[in-house]
Structures are given as C-alpha cells and as structure tokens.
Design a protein around this motif. Structure first.
Motif, PDB file in Angstrom:
ATOM      1  N   LEU D 124      13.216 -68.604  -9.419  1.00 48.23           N
ATOM      2  CA  LEU D 124      13.418 -67.756  -8.289  1.00 48.23           C
ATOM      3  C   LEU D 124      13.319 -68.731  -7.073  1.00 48.23           C
ATOM      4  O   LEU D 124      13.904 -68.513  -6.180  1.00 48.23           O
ATOM      5  N   LEU D 125      12.418 -69.676  -7.330  1.00 50.07           N
ATOM      6  CA  LEU D 125      12.241 -70.696  -5.990  1.00 50.07           C
ATOM      7  C   LEU D 125      13.789 -71.429  -5.683  1.00 50.07           C
ATOM      8  O   LEU D 125      13.879 -71.407  -4.565  1.00 50.07           O
ATOM      9  N   SER D 126      14.453 -71.560  -6.940  1.00 44.82           N
ATOM     10  CA  SER D 126      15.672 -72.349  -6.784  1.00 44.82           C
ATOM     11  C   SER D 126      16.597 -71.175  -6.001  1.00 44.82           C
ATOM     12  O   SER D 126      17.600 -71.807  -5.032  1.00 44.82           O
ATOM     13  N   TRP D 127      16.576 -70.039  -6.157  1.00 48.20           N
ATOM     14  CA  TRP D 127      17.463 -69.017  -5.326  1.00 48.20           C
ATOM     15  C   TRP D 127      16.944 -69.148  -3.926  1.00 48.20           C
ATOM     16  O   TRP D 127      17.957 -69.159  -3.218  1.00 48.20           O
ATOM     17  N   TYR D 130      18.322 -72.031  -2.340  1.00 46.03           N
ATOM     18  CA  TYR D 130      19.692 -72.126  -2.075  1.00 46.03           C
ATOM     19  C   TYR D 130      19.904 -71.262  -0.768  1.00 46.03           C
ATOM     20  O   TYR D 130      20.660 -71.412  -0.059  1.00 46.03           O
ATOM     21  N   VAL D 131      19.124 -70.137  -0.867  1.00 40.24           N
ATOM     22  CA  VAL D 131      19.446 -69.121   0.440  1.00 40.24           C
ATOM     23  C   VAL D 131      19.177 -69.868   1.857  1.00 40.24           C
ATOM     24  O   VAL D 131      19.735 -69.942   2.761  1.00 40.24           O
ATOM     25  N   ILE D 132      17.999 -70.679   1.525  1.00 41.78           N
ATOM     26  CA  ILE D 132      17.537 -71.155   2.890  1.00 41.78           C
ATOM     27  C   ILE D 132      18.553 -72.370   3.235  1.00 41.78           C
ATOM     28  O   ILE D 132      18.811 -72.460   4.417  1.00 41.78           O
ATOM     29  N   GLY D 133      18.710 -73.053   2.254  1.00 41.70           N
ATOM     30  CA  GLY D 133      19.793 -74.152   2.562  1.00 41.70           C
ATOM     31  C   GLY D 133      20.914 -73.839   3.140  1.00 41.70           C
ATOM     32  O   GLY D 133      21.612 -74.294   4.243  1.00 41.70           O
ATOM     33  N   SER D 134      21.726 -72.429   2.640  1.00 45.21           N
ATOM     34  CA  SER D 134      22.834 -72.106   3.165  1.00 45.21           C
ATOM     35  C   SER D 134      22.534 -71.531   4.662  1.00 45.21           C
ATOM     36  O   SER D 134      23.566 -71.777   5.471  1.00 45.21           O
ATOM     37  N   ILE D 135      21.553 -70.865   4.800  1.00 48.73           N
ATOM     38  CA  ILE D 135      21.142 -70.525   6.170  1.00 48.73           C
ATOM     39  C   ILE D 135      21.093 -71.547   7.052  1.00 48.73           C
ATOM     40  O   ILE D 135      21.854 -71.492   8.140  1.00 48.73           O
TER      41      ILE D 135
END
Lengths: 214, 217, 100, 545
Positions: D124-127, D130-135
């Motif tokens: 879940l942390l990976s997800w 991923y979301v934080i990085g893309s933002i």
C-alpha cells in the motif's frame, strides 16, 4: 491489523506450526532492500572512480586536505556501534531484555556521536573555505573541486543514512521496552541491525577513498 | 532500400548493411507470422477440437537458438566493419573544426577561416573535430549516414569522404533546447580548385555565388 | 490478520565473544590502514587500503550480519549484487579507459 | 490443478468477494486504506490509466503539430515541454509500473496460491509513493513551468534550463522508490509464499516474468535514483558533478542514466511476455511448448539486458572498444527474445485454438513485437545505428516494442482477466473490432516513422522539411484511428466490468490457480488452501505426447 502481516510461509509449513511469522521472509525483504542501497551508493562510487581516473593527481592532492584523524575516529565509532548492535541482538536472543536495551542505546549514542563528529569535521572544512564553488577551491586545478563535490555528496548521503538508521533504532528501542520485540520475536531488531551494518560497510569503503590518500 | 540518395562510399556501405539486415528481418518476420497464421487457421477449435500437448523438444530449441545466434553475429560483424570507416582517421585527412552552439554551427578551417556554412573540397577525406560551446548537440549529415554528438569541452572525430559535388543538409539530432528543430546548415562540396582559391581568399562570401552557382541550384 | 508471534528457527545464538573478537580485528585493521596510508607505496597504497576494506566488510557481512550462519539464498543475493557492481564498473571503464 | 477443490458455483458470486467492503469501512476509505493486494491492484489500474489518458492526449497533440510543416499549433517551448511530459508520464507513470503493479499485484499471489503478497502494508505504501511522486511531477506544470529536457534529462541542458526540472526529477525519484519496494515485495513473495507443491518449475510463466522483472527493478532502479538525485543536488547547490566547466563528464551521466533506463525497457516488456505465454496456453487448450526455455529466457533477458545500455550512446563519443562490446552484447539479447517467439508459435501447433479477444491481442502483439524487435537489430548494428539513432526510426522502434508489444498485451491481459477480476464479461465482438481498428491505426501512425527516420527526420522537432509532409500526414491520421479504437476498447471494458453479464469462475478454460477460485476472488483468495500437483498448463482434455 498486525505490524507486518505475513501470511505463513507454506513452504516451511511441514516443520512449523500454523500461523508462524515468516522471519526468513522479513530478513529476505531487508536483504533485498540492502541490495538496492548498495547499488544506490555504487552509482556514486562509479562516479568517484571515473573522476579519480581522470584526475589522479588532483584527487591525490585534494585528499591531503581531508582530516585523517576525524575519519579514523569516526571509523572506530561506527565499527564499535556495529559491535553493540550485534551484541544487542545476541542479548535479546538470550532473553536479556535490559542488556539488549543497554547495547542498543549505546549503538544509538555512537551513531549520533558519529554525526556530531561529522558535523565538526564539515564545519572545520567549510570554515577553511573548502566547499564546492568556494574561492579557495577555484584556485586549484578543477579535479580539486570534483573531489570535494564527491566528498560532500558521498559522506552527506552516508550521514543521511546514519540519521535514518538512528531513527529506526530508536523505534526498535521503544519496541523492546514495550515488549514488542522479544526473545521469541526478534526479527525486526535483526532487520534493523542488518541495515545498520550496511551503513557501516559503506563507511568502510568511504574511509580509504577520502581519508587515506596522503 | 534506397529511399535517400547517398553521397559517398560510406553511405553505400551503410545501405548495404541496412539492406542485408532488412532482408534478413523480413524473412524472419514472414516465417514467424506465416507459420503462426497457418497454425491459427489449421488448428482452429472448430476444425481441431482436441489439442495435443507437446511439452517441448530439445533439438528444436537448439536449432532456433543456434541459427539466430549465427545470424545476429553476422549482423554485428558487418555493422562493425562499416562503422570503423567513419571513426578511424586516415592519414592526410583535412581537419575541420566544428563548433556547435545553441542553435547554430560554425566551422573553422586549418588557416583559421570561419564560416557558418560548411565548404569542403571534393575527393579528399575530411577529419571533423567536433565540440560544443554549451550543451550537447549533434552533427548529422543524413546523406552521408554519419552522425556524431558534440560535447562541451571534449573533441570528437568524424571522418567523411566527399565524393560527389553537391549541397547536403546538416542537422542537429541531440535535443538542445528551444530552437533545436531549427539548428541546421548546409554542407557544400566544391571542386578542389574552387575550394583552394576560396579558402585562401579573405572573402567569406559564398564561393558558389560567384563562380559555379549554376551547377548546384 | 493473524498477529501471531512464535520463534523463528534460530540456530544457537552466536556468542558475545566472537562479536568482540571480530570487533577487535576490525579495529586493528582500521589502525593498519591508517598507518599503511602514511607509508608511500605509490599506486599500491589505494589497492592495499581497498583490500583491507574488502576484508573488513566481509567480516561484518559474515559475522555481524550472520550470513555465514544463515540461509544460502542470502549469499546468492550478495553474489548477484556484487556481480552487478563488477559488470557496471567493467563496462563503464571499457568506455572511460579507452576513450581518446 | 485437477486436485483442487472447486466449490460449486453460487448464484451471487459477489458475496464474500474482495469487492465487498470489510471492517465497516465505507466508500473510498475502504479502498485507499486496504492492504488487500487485489484492491491495491485496482487502485493502481485506476491511477495508471488516468495517466495513460493524459499521455495519449499529449501524444495526439504532438502528432497534430505535424499536420503541416512549420509548426503552427504550439510555440517551440510548448512543444518541447509537451514531448517531455508525454515521455515522463508514459515511461515513468505508465509503462514502467505497468503490468506488475496492476495485474501483477492482483494475480501474482493468486497464481502462486498465496493469500497476499509478503508485505501487504509495504504494498500500500508503494501505491502512495507512486501517487505522491506523480503529483510532484505534475506540480511542475504550475510551479516553474514544465521541464523541456526530454524524458532523458540529459546534462548539461537539464542543468541549465530554467524550467521545473528539479521538481519533476524529484517526482520521478519518488516513483522510483515505489518501484523498488514493489520489486522487493514480489521477490520475497515468490520466494516465500508459494503454495505447497508449487515448485519453481510449476510456477506460471507470468510469475516467472514478474520474478525476472522484479530483479531488474531491484538492481537497476537505485542507479536511476542516485542519478536523478545528483541532478537535483547539482541544480540546487550548483555542484559541477556533470558539468564540463567544472571538469565533470556529461557522458558519464548518460552511462548512469542508461544503466537504469535500458534495463527499464525489460521491466516494460518482460511482464507482457509472461502474459502472452498465459494467454496462448489457455486459448490453444494445450500445454506451452518449451516451458523451461521460456522461463529461463526471461532470466536471460533480465541478465543480458543489464549489459547493453551503451547502445544508446554510440554517437555520444564512447571509446571504440565500448562501442564494440555494447553492440555485440545487444545482438546477444535478441536471442532469448527470439527463443520466446519461436516457442510461442510452436505452442500453437496441434492446439485447439479458440481465437477469443485476448488471443487476438496476442496475434497483434506477435506482429508488432516482431517488427519492433527486428528493427531493434538494425539499431543494434553500429553502422546503421550511427545513421538512424535520434531519428524517427528510433521513435518508431520503441513505440512498436513498448506500445505495440507491451501495452497491447496490457490491454489483452485486461480482456483476459477482467472476467476474473469483476466476475463479468465485456462485449467480445466490440472488443475484437476495437482491436482491429487499433492495429490499423497503430501501423499507420508508426510505420511511416521508420521511413522518415531512414530519410533523416530527427526526433524532438516541432517542425520538419516539406519532403516529409505526406508521411507525417499519414501518421497523424493513424493517430486518430488508434485513439478511436482506444476509446471504444475502454468504454467496452468499463461497461463490461460494471454491467456486463455474469460469467463463471473459468470462462476461458484456463488452468492456472486463479481460475480455480471464484470470480471475483474472495478476500483470502482461496476458500481452501490450494495444493499443486500438476504443471501449470496441464489441460486434462488434451492428448498428451
């Protein structure tokens, strides 16, 4: 929801009771993570080696400017912290909770001590006008500046890892005191130990590359 | 495979390699796709309702490992041989320095003369010494199938044999900022004598404008 | 989720003594490197220093990190990481070393 | 597989499935705080395809600019920023996480008979990473302006431009950590959590592919992480690590960058290769030909693929010795890919082939992947590479591999597994026609680029010479046809997943473990712990030889 939920390892199921925590799995995850850390640093080591190859003489001269004393003391501090780390795990495995706490606390103190010495060292150097882009370095041939750029980058990145490591170890300390890490379930402490030892290994290589070129 | 007119030996060599590879590729492609289509039609479940499970065959695995290996090694070899032509500097090559900057080229000849358009004499190997004044650029002459990146603070060689009089495009292929797409110039191959008189004159005017314009434009 | 905690299959815990011994070895090796660095052995200075670093880290890996006593798979992991490093270095130097 | 206790099918399959919320959580929180690998897989699917749509829109705009020479639609700065964003979004936010985080997350544990991955919370942390990085990457849009460096961030340009390179690169760095954590999670899962009886050579080939991919993620991504970090530090503190003025070497940056980014291509293509094996085995109703050869070639590709990064740098001024070695190794990496292709074709021999939509996707893949791979040989050869590199030829080549090969199979895999994930079926006829349309559009879009590249059309140009006009226009029209097909396909899939007719547990006659569990699968994946006794593609009804 438990802390690290690991469905049982069915492979090892034959000689283990059901619902057993997969300690080897946790360690495996940690080892794989350590590999990524190693490769992260290896990118820096590669840069260092190429630049050292390009600017052999300049790197040699620049290496004289670092403080071997600071480096040697810090190496010893970190090696000792590795010892206390290992001892802390050995103690918890024998069920000696407070002995383990003592050793782990010493590890944290030594780790923080390393950072304090590092801070003193950097301060001395910056006060001496040795930092990338400083007027003093710009007078030297250009390999000089690269050496110190690499020096600050690599020891800085390593210092960051020590800081993170201290944070992890403090968490582990709390876990031991609260009885979450016990003789029967020491795997999180072991994993934290692996991380700490890796930081030590990285330093073992940084030491000769930056301090032992006189 | 001759969509683009070639201008010299090396271009011919590259096209030979290209032809060899494209033909080999097409044959491989057709074998795979035709066999696949035949199987898909022949063993369609309406006609072939019961499959036979064949787990594998060691001799077949060996055959389709060894044959492609030999083929790709041959491809590697011909590519390597042709490549050496543009990287090994022959004796007596005329040096020309190439300076790339955002977003233009300039050329410096042995006597210090500088131009924005490249003039070279016919029939004499040219040794380009390529560098960049700022970011990474590239020095690409499609008609000669040759290309070399221009790096700041580094000199790189590229060899060219101008065989045929003419005007050729030079373009940048290494992305270098805002006007990357507009970074281009021409290479003009002159008869030896025209080049000699031009290089030794003080004029930077286009030598073709005066003498042989009709030939080229 | 099962919050079950039982002991892993640990071998007999390593004795404190071995750790202290290894620590002593590491400290003396550090002292040796520092001293050797003082002597001018030209190109060999770095080689010797790095060799000592390799010895030191293998002590840490094998004993402190217990790879010696643990699953074989971790040795394989380390070999993969080491092999990768070697390959990256060799191939990069294939360029750097021969570049004109 | 035959030994599995398959429960009789119930009328309401959804009850007890992972789609039913647990623990009294409702709405979105039941999803974004769930550590169930299936839900995380779905979360990733939603995130990835949102970014894919962004990337497609950018791609369409890039093509539209090429409608006529002279570049009238966008300013040069805008065009440069758009192709950078197209590259960054497509590469780092879509194809690299790609199949592993979505379908891998969903099906890896099920295919090996596990209840979840080894570290569900890390998953879940990976997800979140991923979301934080893309933002963070997209923040560059509003903060300092989009980076205009190309997705490769080559120095020294990336150090000199005033656009938001720092912030975008930092975002990619965070996404990289998500990738590393997923990789180590999968490796531990495969090593530790296989069901009783599932030996290494009884694993489905998709699992083998994910295993090889995870190794590449673990080994290569950290090198990218440190390289990107160096760009950030260089820009923020003005360190001259890569700038020629301070004695740094810009070519070294390219080495470090491609040490990761070439293996990244195998992160993109290995999982699709695994899925091709799955789909072929299911729809030919026979065992796969050369199981071990296919499994081992995945590892071989991962291994050799690590040694060939230098073929991106043949004109960068490497030493001739390095050119020689890298070109040689590049040709070697073609061999295991070839072995896979030959084994796939051989797997169709004497099968009983049912060309359902997923299988049609495999056929399209075979054509596009072969064109992509064979054109890769032309680029691996030194003489031709010098001519073709950094032209449209390269653009065509990698779109054939990554889009035609990888992403088409991603779509094919969605068609294959959608009935399992949601227990419903899409409209098969529409699915097939959408594929035909996409296949034609794709070739119209990218094949002319091979020709233009050979004729010397450089990439990353906002304009072009008049002689390329016809080809460019064909390509632009191709992009419209492709997108029309994409829209139809997505609408069909989304509608199918929500409103489609219910299907049973095993609509295709698949033999791997996921087909033995209800559709959609329950929270714990299996009602009874599976025990594996057969090879993964054992078809009871097929004749054995």
């Amino acid at each position: 929801m438990s802390d690290i939920t690991i469905p049982e390892a069915r492979q090892a199921a034959e000689h283990a009771p059901a619902h057993k925590k997969d300690t080897q799995g946790v360690k495996m995850g940690m080892w794989l993570f350590l590999m990524t850390e190693l490769l992260l640093f290896s990118g820096m080591f590669l840069l260092y080696s190429v630049y050292r190859y390009y600017y052999t003489k300049e790197f040699h001269q620049a290496g004289m400017e670092t403080h071997t004393m600071f480096g040697t003391v810090n190496t010893m501090v970190l090696l000792t912290s590795s010892l206390t780390m290992a001892l802390s795990i050995a103690a918890i495995e024998r069920g000696k909770k407070w002995l383990s706490v003592t050793f782990l606390s010493s590890t944290i103190v030594l780790g923080l001590g390393f950072l304090v010495i590092k801070y003193a060292e950097w301060s001395t150097e910056i006060a001496d006008g040795i930092y990338p882009g400083s007027p003093k370095l710009l007078q030297h041939p250009r390999g000089f500046e690269l050496f110190f750029a690499m020096y600050y980058l690599m020891t800085g990145l390593h210092g960051l890892h020590v800081l993170v490591g201290c944070g992890i170890l403090i968490t582990m300390l709390i876990f031991i005191i609260r009885g979450k890490i016990t003789q029967d379930d020491p795997v999180r402490l072991e994993a934290a130990g692996l991380y700490w030892h890796l930081i030590d290994i990285v330093w073992i290589f940084l030491f000769p590359l930056f301090y032992l070129v006189n | 495979m001759r969509l683009l007119p070639y201008a010299l030996n090396h271009a011919r060599a590259v096209d030979d390699v290209m032809r060899f590879m494209v033909i080999a590729d097409i044959i491989l492609f057709l074998i795979v796709i035709v066999v696949m289509l035949v199987f898909v039609f022949k063993y369609n479940h309406t006609k072939h309702s019961r499959a036979t499970s064949i787990p594998g065959s060691v001799p077949l695995e060996i055959i389709w490992t060894v044959i492609p290996t030999v083929l790709v090694l041959a491809m590697f070899y011909v590519g390597w041989v042709a490549y050496l032509q543009i990287r090994d500097v022959p004796k007596g090559a005329m040096p020309v320095r190439v300076f790339a900057r955002q977003w233009s080229y300039s050329f410096e000849y042995t006597n210090g003369k500088r131009t924005d358009t490249l003039y070279v004499p016919e029939g004499k190997p040219i040794d380009f010494l390529i560098t960049s004044m700022d970011v990474i650029h590239s020095f690409y002459i499609p008609a000669f199938r040759e290309k070399q990146d221009a790096l700041p603070d580094r000199w790189r060689h590229m060899v060219l044999y101008p065989e045929k009089l003419g005007v050729y495009d030079i373009v940048c292929t290494q992305y270098c900022g805002l006007d990357h797409a507009l970074m281009k110039t021409k290479m003009i191959i002159l008869p030896d004598s025209t080049f000699d008189s031009w290089i030794n004159s003080s004029s930077t005017a286009d030598p073709l404008a005066v003498s042989t314009k009709a030939i080229y434009y | 989720m099962s919050k079950t905690i039982t002991s892993g299959h640990h071998e007999a815990p390593t004795s404190y003594g071995i750790y202290v011994l290894i620590w002593l070895a590491l400290m003396s090796l550090t002292a040796i490197t520092a001293v050797v660095a003082g002597i001018d052995l030209a190109a060999f200075t770095l080689v010797i220093a790095l060799l000592i670093a390799v010895v030191k880290s293998s002590l840490v890996v094998n004993v402190f990190m217990r790879v010696k006593y643990d699953d074989k798979i971790f040795k394989i992991f380390i070999a993969i990481a080491g092999g990768t490093l070697t390959v990256i270095f060799l191939l990069t130097f294939a360029d750097v070393y021969f570049r004109r | 597989m035959a030994e599995l206790a398959i429960p009789p099918q119930e009328e309401s399959v959804v009850e007890g499935s992972y789609l039913e919320n647990l623990n009294g959580r409702k709405g979105i929180t039941a999803w974004i705080f769930s550590t169930d690998h299936k839900r995380i897989g779905i979360l990733y699917l939603i995130a990835l395809f949102s970014f894919f749509s962004v990337g497609v829109i950018l791609g369409i705009l890039l093509r539209l600019e090429m409608l006529s020479p002279g570049g009238k639609l966008f300013s040069p700065q805008a065009y440069n920023a758009l192709f950078t964003l197209h590259g960054v979004v497509m590469i780092f936010l879509f194809v690299i996480p790609g199949i592993p985080v979505t379908l891998g997350n969903f099906f890896l544990p099920i295919q090996i008979g596990a209840k979840d991955v080894a570290f569900p919370r890390l998953n879940l942390l990976s997800w979140y990473l991923y979301v934080i990085g893309s933002i963070v990457i997209l923040t560059a849009l509003f903060w300092r302006g989009l980076p205009d460096t190309g997705w490769t961030f080559y120095v020294p340009y990336s150090l000199r431009t005033t656009t938001g390179v720092t912030i975008a690169v930092f975002g990619v760095f965070i996404v990289g950590f998500s990738s590393i954590l997923t990789g180590l999670n999968f490796l531990t899962t495969i090593h530790r959590l296989r069901a009783p009886g599932m030996t290494w050579f009884k694993m489905p080939l998709f699992v083998w592919a994910l295993y090889a991919t995870a190794w590449v993620q673990i080994i290569a991504t950290p090198v990218l992480a440190i390289t990107l970090l160096l760009i950030v530090i260089s820009r923020v503190f003005g360190l001259g690590i890569f700038s020629a003025a301070a004695g740094g070497d810009p070519v070294l940056y390219q080495h470090l960058f491609w040490i990761y980014s070439h293996p990244a291509v195998y992160i993109m293509i290995l999982p699709p290769m695994g899925i091709v094996s799955e789909i072929i085995a299911t729809f030919t109703h026979r065992t796969i030909f050369g199981y071990k050869a296919i499994a081992m070639s995945s590892l071989a590709i991962a291994f050799i693929g690590y040694l060939v990064w230098g073929h991106h740098m043949f004109v960068a001024g490497m030493s001739q010795q390095a050119d020689f070695i890298f070109s040689f190794l590049t040709f070697l990496v073609a061999i295991p890919s070839g072995i896979k292709v030959f084994n796939w074709v051989a797997s169709m021999y004497k099968g009983s082939i049912d060309p359902q939509p997923p299988f049609l996707y495999v056929m399209a893949f075979m054509v596009l992947f072969c064109i992509g791979g064979l054109s890769g040989l032309v680029l691996g050869s030194l003489a031709t590479d010098v001519h073709l590199t950094a032209t449209y030829f390269v653009v065509a080549h990698f779109h054939y591999i990554i889009f035609g090969g990888g992403v088409f199979i991603f779509f094919g895999a969605l068609h294959y597994w959608l009935p399992k994930m949601f227990g419903r079926m899409y409209n098969k006829k529409i699915a097939s026609w959408a594929l035909v349309d996409m296949f034609m559009g794709f070739n119209l879009l990218y094949f002319p680029m091979f020709v233009m590249g050979y004729e010397g059309m450089p990439r990353r140009y906002f304009t072009y010479l008049p002689q390329f006009e016809t080809m460019q226009r064909i390509s632009v029209v191709g992009s419209w046809i492709l997108v029309a097909g994409l829209i139809v396909m997505f609408v069909n899939l989304i509608h199918g997943s929500m409103k489609g007719p219910r299907v049973g547990n095993n609509p295709w006659g698949g033999t791997t473990l996921e087909w033995s569990t209800p559709s959609p699968p329950p929270h714990e994946n299996f009602e009874t712990e599976p025990v594996v006794t057969q090879e993964p593609y054992y078809h009871e009804e097929a004749l054995t030889k």
